[in-house]
Design a protein around this motif. Structure first.
Motif: not given
Lengths: 227, 265
Positions: A88, A92, A99, B96, B98-100, B127
């Motif tokens: 991920x 990025x 996603x 966007x 930041x991701x989980x 998100x």
């Protein structure tokens, strides 16, 4: 389809293609996928591609290589989906999305049942909350409430052992004999076959009711009387 | 003991997520807990304003995630409570950034050193919401006694159930007992009847909330405010104490209230 290709699944998304790989060695999959692209260049040309790489750990050079190889073939890679945080991160760093929007499996479920007899029913033992949509090619029985904003679409009958406050469509493929029953029938909307009825007023002391299409072709609800 | 990670979310905007996070953080920290709150509303940050820490922000959560600073550098200590910290959101970026999994990593680094990590979720179910719930051990859903807010809360609870986030607990915010009495507002029972989840607090409508938010000193500091008391009670319930719900029905004459107290009405 050969053994190698079966590792790779390709699906259409609203805004491009989703290619799902699994955890087999990366190089093997990359080569197999590119071979598949080269076998059908017209299908892939100009595509926007999202790549689901399962839990593969990929670093910048690997993704850059793949992106370059794809863009040589006229394919733009815009998203990489992965369970691995490293991958991920890599995605990025390269400015790729991590996603894609696909319907959440739990929120909208469509069931496919082959060889459907008359007696097939789906039994749901929970409360359906706002945003849940259940589609089923048979009867639906809910042991719980159907809250406002939830929807049930069934080809057969719908029985709610609880409060019905959402939307239910019974006989969705045109069966005018379908019925809808609930312990408390206070839906936002009811539909049977092509007939639509808007909200009934909530009752002070709810009693079980059954809704069906009457002789005049109109949707009608009446109290349930045993016998 | 590792920290309890609690996310406050609602679906609908403007129901009091940020106010609740600020007040719970203050209530927990004044009760001796070590608390970090994280503003998850990247692009529309507010929590710093309500806590009155806006002018101290140097680094934010995106700086931590993208490695421009250490976690400690982005943690702002509260003016009054030495055990309360804020990790602010970035204002110039979007959800966007930041991701989980970023959130999981960040929270993992905090777990061992604090008692509570409170995460303020943005409105919506996209998100930013997914980021905010990713690391949560427990989710508090906050709603107002309004049909639209309750509908959105129901949707959010459904998503939390689908994501196996465990049973959500509900805060009903801005309840106006006088309106409920006249049947002009949904009662707490009406809301619970639909949502069917555990109730962890009812916060009455209180103009002091707005006044204190604007001042940057959450109402939980104010010993006289009913809303402040409600938030302090929720904080104690989060620590596992059994606290009875406030008697919000203070309408009617003194005589009627005495009668009610005496159990005669």
């Amino acid at each position: 389809m050969t053994g190698t290709n079966s590792l790779i699944q390709i699906k259409g998304l609203r805004d491009g293609l989703l290619v799902s790989l699994d955890d087999a060695p990366w190089d093997e999959q990359r080569i197999a996928f590119l071979a598949q692209v080269d076998a059908q260049p017209d299908f892939f040309k100009g595509a926007r591609l999202a790549l689901d790489v399962a839990s593969q750990v990929l670093h910048v050079n690997e993704l850059v290589d793949l992106r370059d190889q794809l863009s040589e073939r006229g394919i733009s890679l815009w998203a990489v989906i992965s369970e691995s945080p490293t991958t991920e991160n890599t995605a990025q760093l390269l400015g790729l999305a991590t996603r894609v929007s696909k319907p959440r499996p739990e929120e909208s479920r469509q069931f496919s049942v082959r060889d459907l007899g008359d007696e097939t029913a789906l039994f749901l033992e929970r409360t359906l909350r706002s945003g849940t949509r259940i589609e089923f090619p048979g009867h639906v029985v809910v042991f719980g409430d159907v809250n406002p904003g939830a929807e049930i679409v069934a080809e057969g009958n719908v029985i709610i052992w609880g409060r019905l406050r959402g939307m239910v469509h019974a006989g969705s493929k045109g069966n005018k004999n379908a019925v809808i029953c609930a312990l408390d029938l206070s839906p936002t909307q009811l539909r049977i076959a092509e007939e639509v009825a808007a909200a009934l007023n909530p009752q002070e002391n709810p009693k079980p009711e059954i809704a069906r299409i009457n002789e005049n072709g109109k949707l009608q609800a009446e109290f349930w009387s045993p016998g | 003991m590792p920290a309890q990670v609690i996310t406050v979310t609602s679906g609908k905007g403007g129901v009091g997520k940020t106010t609740a996070v600020a007040n719970l953080a203050v209530a927990l920290a004044s009760n001796g807990s070590k608390v970090v709150c994280i503003d998850g509303d990247i692009g529309l940050r507010n929590l710093d304003v309500i806590l009155g820490l806006e002018n101290r922000i140097v680094y934010d959560i995106v700086d931590v995630i993208e490695g421009r600073c250490r976690l400690k550098q982005a943690m702002i200590r509260d003016k009054k409570l030495p055990e309360l910290y804020l990790i602010p959101a970035a204002q110039t970026r979007d959800k966007n950034s930041v991701s989980p999994s970023d959130m999981n990593r960040l929270v993992k680094d905090l777990r061992n050193d604090y008692d509570f990590v409170l995460i303020d979720s943005p409105a919506g179910i996209e998100r930013g919401f997914r980021n905010a719930i990713a690391a949560a051990d427990r989710v508090l859903v906050i709603t107002n006694p309004e049909v639209s807010a309750v509908r959105d809360a129901d949707r959010v609870i459904g998503i939390l159930e689908a994501e196996d986030k465990g049973p959500a607990a509900l805060i009903i915010n801005r309840l106006n007992p006088a309106l409920v009495k006249k049947s002009d507002m949904l009662s707490a029972d009406d809301v619970l009847d639909l949502l069917a989840v555990e109730l962890i607090g009812i916060v009455p409508e209180d103009e002091n909330v707005i006044i204190s938010s604007n001042r940057g000193a959450p109402v939980a500091h104010d010993p006289k405010s009913k809303a402040g008391q409600a938030f302090r009670n929720i904080a104690r319930r989060l620590k596992g104490e059994k606290v009875p719900f406030l008697d919000l029905d203070s309408s009617g004459s003194l005589w009627e209230r005495l009668q009610r107290l005496a159990g005669r009405k």
